[in-house]
Scaffold this active site. Structure first.
Site, PDB file in Angstrom:
ATOM      1  N   ASP A 294       0.864  -1.177   0.000  1.00  0.00           N
ATOM      2  CA  ASP A 294       0.000   0.000   0.000  1.00  0.00           C
ATOM      3  C   ASP A 294       0.909   1.238   0.000  1.00  0.00           C
ATOM      4  OD1 ASP A 294      -2.164   1.635  -0.060  1.00  0.00           O
ATOM      5  OD2 ASP A 294      -3.206   0.725   1.635  1.00  0.00           O
ATOM      6  N   TYR A 295       0.264   2.332  -0.220  1.00  0.00           N
ATOM      7  CA  TYR A 295       0.894   3.638  -0.450  1.00  0.00           C
ATOM      8  C   TYR A 295       1.940   4.007   0.618  1.00  0.00           C
ATOM      9  CZ  TYR A 295       0.165   8.194  -2.768  1.00  0.00           C
ATOM     10  OH  TYR A 295       0.281   9.343  -3.504  1.00  0.00           O
TER      11      TYR A 295
END
Ligand code: NOJ
Length: 761
Positions: A294-295
């Site tokens: 994820d980011y």
């Protein structure tokens, strides 16, 4: 191989299959052919430098849309240098085409980029939020909605969606409950598989399909206190029994990618969780796609305190099984050095690079890097097509849940209604109907409730409207107008609830009520004595205990997307008979959370006669609305359940039957639900578990037979020794209209049986 070499290989491969060009399926088989793919990628990789291989593991966001912290680097320039393999948040076929062309033409090897985006519940045609759609219990319709999203996204240049989110969520404080399929692992698994099928179709090289991404691996929904990104600390058993099944179902459905979760799990951030990624996902499940973080979650490991610096974070992540770094830039900046120092094996980088290249190959990007983004009017014309809107309309109707309908106040009779008041912030609202994570959804595509009511009622019914108040705040200046509207009307419809961004990422709430100002307005309007229909809009279960007690009709309308208004009007005026059922428990009070239907019995189950049993002093243990709950304009009566045999053998089956009688004069759909309780286990078992359901249309005044087959797989769980299987002994089987069904019928399993883990029938 230089770029000419790569083109040469492509040419030969294409010529090799040219005799099959008229038969698309055969061509695609050719491109999906594993040995052929291996040969191609082996050959390509021998030409790649270590930096170029690392480049394939690097993903950066474009500036088109912002879904997290923005990076400063020029990723196109970096991609041309072979340092970036994928881009996300870049939109429109034209823009993507130009970027792809730059990279393919100017980079040394001409490897095409992947283009990802959060296509969560529709692309331009916006469907209800995933949580809302799950309330339809309609797998086919959910699959179709993902199909539409894929067709539109692919027509606009994208080839990878960061969906579905398959996190089980048992805490309504967590805003991201809006993005998933609710609290149940069984239903969540079936929905996860349907979503993957919808996005990916049967052939990834079909230009109308995109790579799906099961996220967030894993147990992100178990964040402590429902606070987003917070710590997760659950047992391995709960992880496997509750949180992993939808991820496994996605894997079995062929999902191409996984995204790691932001949270830590048992002390290790998920982006460096070797047990989750290498052991469970890649080894035990045999997942052959790639894992993206994820980011910036690799970078965040420094904040977690599990590594001292970014370089160590990258090493931990790559060694644990991550194949692509979203937005941290850490693989790009540090991985080469880590390999040189022997902290990461080159073979590990090769493996990650290969997994990414394989997906590019399967998409057909080596055959034609522009297949998704080449301007194509025919494909573009499908975006927001009438067919897509018709599907969004159908999906929205199916997502609506009728929560209360005292004295059959609803449906309202449009022939006899002379006046109606429409009050509340959602009355004529477009943007807020799009819901959390609507990303490319366009407010102007939304038909509002007011517009739809006007269309439905024509000029003979007077509609008085007033916003009354905003979503939050303490401005009561609109109250007077709202009260005046209510007083003039025969019936009042109040359109209230949560703004779209009160759900989704970073949107946890400690009050899961309708916001106070709106509650106050509802109470004021209630004092007028007019019958009130409350239309609720929200991304999470709400504590609407007062409203349930005082208002005659409540309809759960979530955030329903482009066709919200028409769908709601259909239900309110009886042109559609609601059939949705809740997929997460609505508590009476927040203090009950976590509250879900499949809890354990405890050693002191509640007994009103005995003080020292599990209870609250100030509230019953019961939810306000249980899992599986939802009313219809029809009334359904269930007969007692019968079994064809009371003994199940490991290789046999039991057929459980019930008669469901629609005793009303209206045709209606019912979700008939099957629950099982394992009475004694080597570890304690939930009081009930959903193990089957059928959504059936039952004509007015008609009874139908509904049969379920129960097999040993339905009784399996992670036993005391962490093996998976079923244990002999007694079980209770329930069939009913929701999870509160009481009368169970007993059967027994004749002997223990091992079962293939996570089998879902
Ligand atoms: C963070 C979110 O957690 C994830 O779900 C999303 O896909 C990425 N940002 C990309 O926008």
């Amino acid at each position: 191989m230089n770029k000419l070499g790569l083109l040469g290989v492509l040419f030969l491969l294409v010529c090799g299959c040219s005799k099959a060009v008229t038969d698309k399926a055969v061509v695609h088989n050719q491109w999906n052919d594993q040995p052929e793919m291996d040969r191609f990628i082996d050959s390509l990789m021998t030409e790649m430098t270590l930096e170029e291989k690392i480049g394939q593991t690097v993903l950066f966001a474009s500036w088109w849309d912002i879904t997290g912290p923005v990076s400063e680097n020029d990723f196109v320039d970096d991609a041309i240098k072979g340092k970036v393999g994928a881009v996300f948040n870049a939109l429109t076929a034209d823009f993507i085409y130009r970027m792809q062309k730059e990279v393919v033409e100017k980079s040394r090897l001409g490897i095409p980029l992947l283009f990802g985006y959060d296509v969560i519940h529709g692309y331009r045609t916006t469907f209800p939020t995933p949580f809302a759609m799950s309330a339809s219990w309609d797998l086919d319709q959910i699959e179709k909605s993902c199909r539409v999203a894929a067709v539109e996204a692919a027509a606009d240049g994208l080839n990878w969606t960061f969906a579905p989110m398959v996190d089980i969520a048992r805490d309504p404080r967590w805003g991201r409950i809006a993005e998933g399929a609710g609290e149940d692992a069984y239903l969540g698994s079936l929905i996860a598989a349907a979503q993957v099928r919808g996005f990916q179709g049967t052939d990834l090289s079909d230009e109308a399909t995109v790579l799906a991404c099961a996220k967030h691996f894993a147990a992100y929904g178990a964040a402590q206190a429902g606070r987003d990104y917070h710590t997760v600390d659950i047992s391995e058993r709960v992880l496997r029994d509750v949180y992993l099944p939808p991820f496994k179902a996605a894997c079995d459905a062929g999902v191409a990618t996984y995204m790691t979760a932001f949270n830590e799990l048992d002390g290790t951030p998920c982006s460096a969780h070797e047990h989750l990624l290498n052991d469970i996902l890649k080894e035990q499940w045999g997942f052959d796609g790639f894992v993206v973080t994820d980011y910036t979650s690799i970078k965040e490991m420094v904040n977690h305190g599990s590594v001292a610096n970014e370089k160590e974070a990258g090493e931990a992540s790559m060694n644990a099984g991550v194949d692509m770094d979203m937005q941290s830039g850490i693989f790009m900046n540090h991985l080469k050095q880590s390999v040189e120092e022997g902290k990461v094996k080159e073979a590990t980088v090769n493996e990650a690079c290969r997994r990414v290249l394989e997906m590019k190959y399967r998409l057909g990007l080596f055959e034609d890097p522009y297949r998704y983004c080449r301007p194509d009017e025919d494909k573009q014309s499908k975006i927001k097509s009438p067919e897509h809107f018709a599907l969004a309309h159908e999906m929205a109707r199916k997502s609506i849940v009728l929560l209360k309908n005292e004295d059959h106040l609803m449906p309202l009779n449009k022939e006899q209604l002379n006046s109606i008041a429409l009050i509340g912030p959602m009355t004529d609202e477009q943007k807020q109907q799009l819901g959390a994570w609507h990303t490319t959804g366009q407010p102007e595509t939304v038909t509002t409730i007011l517009t739809a009511f006007k269309e439905k009622l024509g000029s003979k019914t007077k509609i008085y409207t007033a916003k009354g108040c905003d979503w939050e705040g303490d401005d009561r200046s609109g109250f007077a107008e709202a009260l005046a509207a209510a007083k003039k009307a025969e019936v009042v419809v109040m359109c209230m609830g949560e703004r779209e961004n009160m759900g989704g990422e970073a949107a946890s709430r400690v009050h899961i009520d309708i916001p106070l100002i709106q509650k106050e307005l509802i109470r004021e309007v209630h004092k007028t004595g007019k019958p009130i229909v409350l239309l609720l809009h929200n991304g999470r279960p709400l504590t609407i205990t007062w409203e349930n007690e005082h208002l005659p009709a409540i309809v759960e309308c979530w955030h329903l997307g482009s066709m919200a208004g028409p769908a709601i009007a259909d239900v309110v005026f009886g042109d559609y008979n609601p059939s949705g059922k809740l997929t997460a428990t609505f508590p009476q009070h927040l203090g009950q959370v976590p509250v879900h239907y499949n809890m354990k019995n405890t050693g002191r189950p509640y007994n009103p006669e005995d003080h020292f049993t599990t209870r609250y002093q100030d509230c019953s243990n019961d939810p306000l609305y249980c899992f599986g709950y939802g009313l219809s304009y029809s009334s359904f009566e269930y007969s007692a359940v019968t079994l064809d045999t009371n003994t199940l053998t490991p290789d046999g089956k039991i057929t459980a039957s019930v008669k469901v009688n629609n005793t009303s004069n209206v045709d209606g759909e019912e979700v008939v639900q099957l629950y099982i309780r394992d009475l004694v286990g080597s570890v304690t078992r939930p009081v009930k578990e959903l193990k089957g359901f059928q959504k059936v249309m039952i004509p007015a005044n008609t009874a139908i037979d509904v049969n379920f087959e129960v097999r040993v797989e339905d009784l399996a769980f992670w036993r005391k020794d962490m093996s998976y299987g079923a244990e002999k002994g007694e079980f209770l089987l329930f069939i009913g209209t929701n999870s509160d069904v009481e009368q169970g019928i007993k059967f027994e399993l004749s002997s223990d049986a091992d079962v293939e883990p996570y089998t879902i029938r």
